[in-house]
Design a protein around this motif. Structure first.
Motif, short mmCIF file in Angstrom:
data_model
loop_
_atom_site.label_atom_id
_atom_site.label_comp_id
_atom_site.label_asym_id
_atom_site.label_seq_id
_atom_site.Cartn_x
_atom_site.Cartn_y
_atom_site.Cartn_z
N PRO A 152 -10.04 -29.91 3.99
CA PRO A 152 -10.71 -30.97 3.10
C PRO A 152 -9.77 -30.95 1.96
N ASP A 153 -9.00 -29.98 1.42
CA ASP A 153 -8.45 -29.82 0.30
C ASP A 153 -6.89 -30.54 0.38
N PRO A 155 -5.59 -33.98 -1.46
CA PRO A 155 -5.71 -35.15 -2.30
C PRO A 155 -4.68 -36.41 -1.80
N VAL A 158 -6.64 -37.74 1.11
CA VAL A 158 -7.68 -38.38 0.85
C VAL A 158 -7.58 -39.72 0.25
N THR A 176 -17.82 -40.30 3.31
CA THR A 176 -17.62 -38.74 2.88
C THR A 176 -17.05 -38.32 4.49
N GLU A 179 -16.17 -31.73 4.32
CA GLU A 179 -16.65 -31.10 3.09
C GLU A 179 -15.90 -32.13 1.97
N VAL A 180 -15.30 -33.19 2.39
CA VAL A 180 -14.80 -34.25 1.28
C VAL A 180 -16.10 -35.03 0.78
N ASN A 183 -17.08 -36.76 -5.10
CA ASN A 183 -16.27 -36.48 -6.14
C ASN A 183 -14.84 -36.19 -5.67
N ARG A 184 -14.54 -35.77 -4.33
CA ARG A 184 -13.29 -35.50 -3.99
C ARG A 184 -12.74 -36.75 -3.79
N MET A 187 -11.79 -38.64 -6.88
CA MET A 187 -10.56 -37.71 -7.47
C MET A 187 -9.37 -38.10 -6.86
N GLY A 188 -9.41 -38.16 -5.30
CA GLY A 188 -8.25 -38.54 -4.64
C GLY A 188 -7.62 -39.83 -4.68
#
Length: 593
Positions: A152-153, A155, A158, A176, A179-180, A183-184, A187-188
């Motif tokens: 999920p990390d 960006p 995303v 969603t 886990e994304v 907010n993610r 931000m992405g």
């Protein structure tokens, strides 16, 4: 390298082979390193031969020996079918060669193997990126979802995922994934996607600054222009872009370049636009005093070429749009650097000092959310070429439009559509029974999603009529088949609004808090129809319904545009160019002082 080492390479272990090949490469003996790998592959131990083939392929790829690199990767895969690294690299080579189906097959093979999770993420991302390029949007979105479920990390993934959903009118765009969460996703979001998603200037600034911080190399401590000799004589304007051809920027700007006062200014282009025989490209090149081609030139060298040319005012026509090269601006090759047209909003780039605007698109309350200082032109920020070719006026039947019904239209790209604005369009159709909505559909998924929205609002599907993409002369001519253009929000029409007004078709817009949401309102004000710019969604909807029920009033707007529109300040290009030049001259002379 000794003759003893050359004669029996098969006696080297794999680790020794790699070490020796690296020594040769560092010594500039790349061909010798290739030969060493080739001999080891021919005679070395079979158990590790696939790794040597992979290394050989990587080395050959770096030398642009693509066919030889492909052969090496294919040998690695033949020796070890579940070798994911070789398949990943082979896929990239095949993609560059235009063999997209084979490239996709290589990456799918990685996903079907027992490869580690990080390599599968790489494969999913490759699939998503290439499928998006091929406009196979649902498959691309599915691939990026799988990638985000594994990691999920990411960006950048995303960013593409959100924009893919916008392109397909798949609402909500912020859906969603594992886990994304919200907010993610926020931000992405890229700046262009944010401009479509939110009218909040703070969020747009956040997206711009985040991109500049994460993706643009840090600027050198010394401004490059300060290391050059002082300049006198004519002011040199440099236009920086990769879009000086059949692109929105390339369609708007030719007359700007042509009308510059050559007694005071020299006009240079610094561009990486692909060369072609397109009439649009030829016209732009002819309008320049000098053209410096930056394709294949690294950013630092490009900046040096600009500085050495003695450019006083560098105008960035691209911002953070696709294909941009913002790192060039960070070197500060010119004492005055200005953002214009390509990015209708703040770029967040530390190398950009100013943004061309007007009093409508840049009200004072917007200034805190821009990293650039505004240059407010007195009438309108947007230039618009008056010499565009227009095809003969078509009849409505050409595009499947009814002759006896009111035709609303929107020819904006689908990623600019939002559920809020589309919902307003459906309510407008519900209230104006004798109307249809004429739209572009960028892809089949977007079309079907729009039709489903019509179903949900109780609007018959046959009241949505989809226009094909056509050549620019036909595109301009067909505006005359519409009664009224409905603008998008928060990403207003820019070039499209100019096109509609040039062709005499009025547009209803919604002006918000951001530069990009005020573009069409600026054009309407300059053309003399400020009353068609609303400030709330309810007013926008109400005005569109009123006009749909009063076709005589719409006809009067059309008469006004036909009689007075092209002579209005909006299309007074000589005056607009003089306004721009006055500002450029002021800033350039101040920098020389």
């Amino acid at each position: 390298m000794s003759e003893a080492t050359l004669s029996p390479p098969a006696e080297l272990t794999l680790a020794e082979l790699v070490s020796e090949a690296q020594r040769l490469q560092l010594g500039g003996q790349v061909d010798a390193a290739v030969a060493l790998y080739q001999r080891w592959v021919a005679d070395g131990p079979v158990a590790m031969r696939h790794v040597a083939c992979f290394n050989l392929g990587t080395l050959l790829g770096a030398l642009n020996r693509s066919a030889d690199a492909e052969a090496a990767y294919r040998q690695a895969v033949a020796l070890q079918p579940e070798f994911p690294h070789a398949r990943l690299n082979l896929g990239h080579l095949l993609e560059r060669a235009g063999q997209t189906d084979e490239a996709l097959a290589q990456w799918r093979a990685v996903l079907a193997s027992s490869a580690a999770a990080d390599l599968k993420v790489h494969a999913w991302n490759n699939l998503g990126r290439l499928l998006e390029t091929l406009r196979r949007y649902p498959e691309a979105e599915a691939a990026l979802r799988e990638s985000l479920l594994l990691n999920p990390d990411q960006p950048s993934v995303v960013q593409h995922y959100v924009h893919l959903r916008q392109k397909q009118c798949a609402w909500p765009a912020y859906q969603t994934v594992g886990e994304v969460g919200s907010n993610r996703l926020l931000m992405g979001t890229s700046l262009l996607a944010m401009m479509s998603a939110s009218d909040d200037p703070a969020l747009q600034l956040l997206s711009a600054v985040r991109f500049a911080h994460e993706r643009v190399p840090k600027a050198p401590p010394v401004a490059l222009h300060s290391t050059m000799p002082p300049r006198r004589g004519k002011i040199r304007i440099g236009y920086l872009s990769g879009d000086l051809h059949m692109h929105a920027v390339g369609l708007l700007t030719p007359e700007l370049f042509e009308l510059h006062d050559r007694e005071k200014f020299e006009v240079w282009a610094f561009c990486w636009t692909p060369e072609s025989d397109q009439p649009q490209r030829k016209r732009i090149v002819k309008a320049m005093d000098q053209v410096v081609r930056l394709a294949g030139v690294d950013d630092a060298t490009a900046a040096r070429l600009i500085a050495e040319a003695g450019i006083d005012v560098l105008v960035d026509l691209q911002g953070l749009t696709s294909g941009a090269r913002p790192a060039i601006l960070g070197h500060r090759a010119a004492p005055v650097q200005i953002s214009y047209l390509g990015l209708p909003g703040t770029s967040g780039l530390p190398g950009v000092d100013w943004i061309l605007a007007d009093h409508y698109v840049m009200p004072p309350e917007l200034e805190p959310y821009c990293t650039e200082k505004p240059i407010r032109l007195p009438h309108c920020y947007q230039v618009s070429d008056r010499q565009r070719e227009v095809a003969p006026r078509p009849v409505r039947a050409t595009y499947g439009l009814p002759e006896d019904r009111f035709v609303y239209c929107s020819f904006n790209n689908n990623f600019k559509f939002t559920p809020e604005i589309f919902g307003a369009w459906m309510r407008i159709l519900q209230q104006v029974k004798s109307s249809v909505l004429w739209l572009l559909a960028d892809n089949d998924t977007a079309r079907e999603n729009m039709l489903r929205q019509a179903d949900d609002h109780g609007v018959a599907r046959d009241r949505l009529i989809f226009a094909p993409r056509v050549a620019p002369p036909e595109y301009l001519a067909r505006f005359q088949c519409a009664d009224l253009v409905l603008d998008t929000f928060p990403y207003n029409a820019g070039t499209t609004a100019s096109d509609a007004l040039w062709m005499g078709t009025p547009i209803v817009t919604l002006s918000g808090r951001s530069y990009i949401s005020r573009m069409a309102g600026s054009l309407l004000t300059a053309v003399g129809l400020p009353e068609l710019a609303t400030t709330t969604l309810a007013d926008y909807e109400r005005l569109a319904v009123t006009l749909g029920r009063q076709p005589a009033r719409v006809a009067s707007y059309k008469r006004y545009l036909a009689e007075s529109g092209r002579s209005s300040p909006l299309f007074d290009l000589p005056r607009l160019v003089r306004d721009i030049e006055a500002e450029f001259e002021r800033l350039a002379l101040a920098a020389r002082a």
